[in-house]
Write an enzyme that holds these catalytic residues in place. Structure first.
Site, mmCIF file in Angstrom:
data_model
loop_
_atom_site.group_PDB
_atom_site.id
_atom_site.type_symbol
_atom_site.label_atom_id
_atom_site.label_comp_id
_atom_site.label_asym_id
_atom_site.label_seq_id
_atom_site.Cartn_x
_atom_site.Cartn_y
_atom_site.Cartn_z
ATOM 1 N N THR A 210 -61.281 -51.118 99.594
ATOM 2 C CA THR A 210 -61.659 -50.794 100.976
ATOM 3 C C THR A 210 -62.236 -49.380 101.013
ATOM 4 O OG1 THR A 210 -60.884 -50.826 103.264
ATOM 5 C CG2 THR A 210 -59.306 -50.009 101.652
ATOM 6 N N ASN A 211 -62.385 -48.812 102.190
ATOM 7 C CA ASN A 211 -62.944 -47.461 102.292
ATOM 8 C C ASN A 211 -62.197 -46.699 103.385
ATOM 9 O OD1 ASN A 211 -64.366 -47.953 104.921
ATOM 10 N ND2 ASN A 211 -65.416 -49.463 103.642
ATOM 11 N N TYR A 212 -62.571 -45.443 103.610
ATOM 12 C CA TYR A 212 -61.800 -44.572 104.509
ATOM 13 C C TYR A 212 -62.147 -44.724 105.988
ATOM 14 C CZ TYR A 212 -60.118 -42.062 100.393
ATOM 15 O OH TYR A 212 -59.513 -41.729 99.219
ATOM 16 N N SER A 213 -63.021 -45.649 106.326
ATOM 17 C CA SER A 213 -63.413 -45.768 107.740
ATOM 18 C C SER A 213 -62.188 -46.030 108.621
ATOM 19 C CB SER A 213 -64.408 -46.923 107.893
ATOM 20 O OG SER A 213 -64.597 -47.181 109.265
#
Ligand code: CTP
Length: 402
Positions: A210-213
């Site tokens: 996933t990512n930090y959004s």
């Protein structure tokens, strides 16, 4: 841009112990910028005083004394005509019965009869009283006439029992007020899809890429669209408080998001892709948890479908779709890269932001963006809150519809 600013809101307080929560509501509305005219019924005055409300709203709070004296017999007409929204919170069974039957025995009920503005009722009473056929019928009558019913919810009641009769929480009522105030906005009757948050691509049943959004910017865009009257569908991976009045579609992966966008876009007027969609996903997620002892040296990735590109290919067939807006999260060559994305994804506007700046990244509450339009023009915005950025995006989106 603040939707509450200078709006005249009539707040009716009736005889319920939840009247103390009405004080919090009055305070929140006043702090948000609304001009709050509180009207207490005689029963409400047994729980709270006009002085309490005057202290939090900075305005006179009305009682039945104003119906029979003071400004003569026209206080209710002035209040009723001046109000842009009437909210009765808490609404007792007695007041609901009076409103449903047009009985005008006190200043609040006379004002409700004289008012032409929308009505929100937030009941608070014992569970048995709320479920009584008489109250059910009265509530239905009010809903049929266009009133918005908020709550009641399940919780501890004054009787000591637990049941459905507790007044809805203040933030939800604030959301409902906000939704109602926005109904005549520039996007009234328009369906707008907003995506928010980072997608999750499964490695196995317990691990994802996933990512930090955070989803904060996308949720703020959804709220700003609701403030302008849009029917918002929020397609998201993020678990933030849902803006009142939007339909939330929960997704996890990029392919879930693609499916959801495609299902919704057919009759949409606008699409705003604020989500940070993964560009790659594991070719095959393991069906069982990958054990440490078995080990794995690498994960083979394949590209995900670019949702915006997909929509741009279908755009000729999407007759209602008036605007498609994307985001460009860049850590270098911001303008150049964003312009390439604008053209490749055939967007009407792209919101470019430098994610390497500490005050404009994923987790921050602020953002510094450049809006780049289809004609090549660019608007550089100063550091703003994500809420302010959302309002500007929605203002530009509304211009694209006109
Ligand atoms: N986007 C999309 N589908 C994807 C990836 C991105 O619709 N599979 C959308 C995002 O929601 C955003 C825009 O495309 O509105 C740009 O996303 P961004 O991650 O900045 O760019 P990418 O096209 O993914 O390119 P890169 O990661 O190489 O910068």
């Amino acid at each position: 841009m603040n939707i509450f600013n200078a709006k005249t809101i009539l707040l009716g307080i009736t005889g319920s112990i939840a009247a103390y929560k009405g004080v919090e509501l009055a305070s929140r509305l006043a702090q948000a910028g609304a001009l709050v005219d509180v009207i207490l019924t005689p029963a409400a005055e047994k729980f709270v005083t006009p002085l309490t409300f005057q202290s939090v709203t900075g305005r006179k709070a009305y009682t039945d004394a104003d119906l029979w004296g003071g400004e003569g017999h026209v206080a209710h007409i002035g209040l009723g005509r001046g109000g842009e929204l009437l909210i009765i919170a808490p609404a007792s069974a007695n007041t609901i019965a009076r409103l449903a039957n047009g009985i005008a025995e006190n200043l609040l009920c006379v004002t409700a009869l004289a008012a032409h503005c929308p009505l929100i009722i937030a009941p608070a009473m014992d569970a048995g009283m709320f479920s009584h056929p008489a109250t059910r019928k009265n509530v239905e009558t009010l809903i049929e006439r266009g009133a918005l019913l908020i709550g009641p919810v399940e919780g501890h009641l004054a009787s000591g029992l637990v049941g459905v009769g507790r007044m809805e929480d203040t933030p939800i009522i604030m959301g409902a007020v906000r939704w109602m105030l926005g109904r005549e906005g520039k996007l009234a009757g328009r369906k707008v899809i907003v995506t928010a948050g980072g997608t999750q691509e499964a490695i196995d049943p317990v691990r994802t890429i996933t990512n930090y959004s955070s989803g904060k910017q996308g949720f703020a865009v959804a709220q700003a669209a609701i403030d302008q009257g849009a029917d918002v569908v929020l397609i998201t991976t993020a678990s933030l408080p849902e803006p009142f009045g939007c339909r939330v579609v929960r997704v996890a992966s990029a392919s879930d998001m693609l499916q959801a966008v495609q299902a919704e876009v057919k009759d949409a007027d606008g699409l705003i892709m604020a989500a940070a969609v993964a560009d790659f996903k594991p070719v095959q997620a393991a069906s069982g948890k990958i054990k440490k002892d078995a080990g794995f040296a690498s994960i083979t990735l394949e590209p995900t479908v670019d949702i915006l590109k997909e929509v741009s290919h279908q755009r000729d067939g999407l007759k209602r779709l008036k605007f498609v807006i994307g985001f460009a999260a860049e850590s270098e060559d911001l303008l150049e890269n964003a312009r390439i994305k604008l053209n490749q994804k055939k967007l009407d506007m792209i919101v470019a932001n430098d994610i390497s700046a500490a005050d404009a990244g994923f987790e921050a509450d602020t953002n510094r963006v450049i809006l780049i339009h289809k004609d090549g023009s660019a608007e550089s915005m100063p550091l703003m809150t994500k809420v302010e950025v959302a309002e500007i995006i929605i203002t530009r989106a509304a211009n694209l519809i006109e």
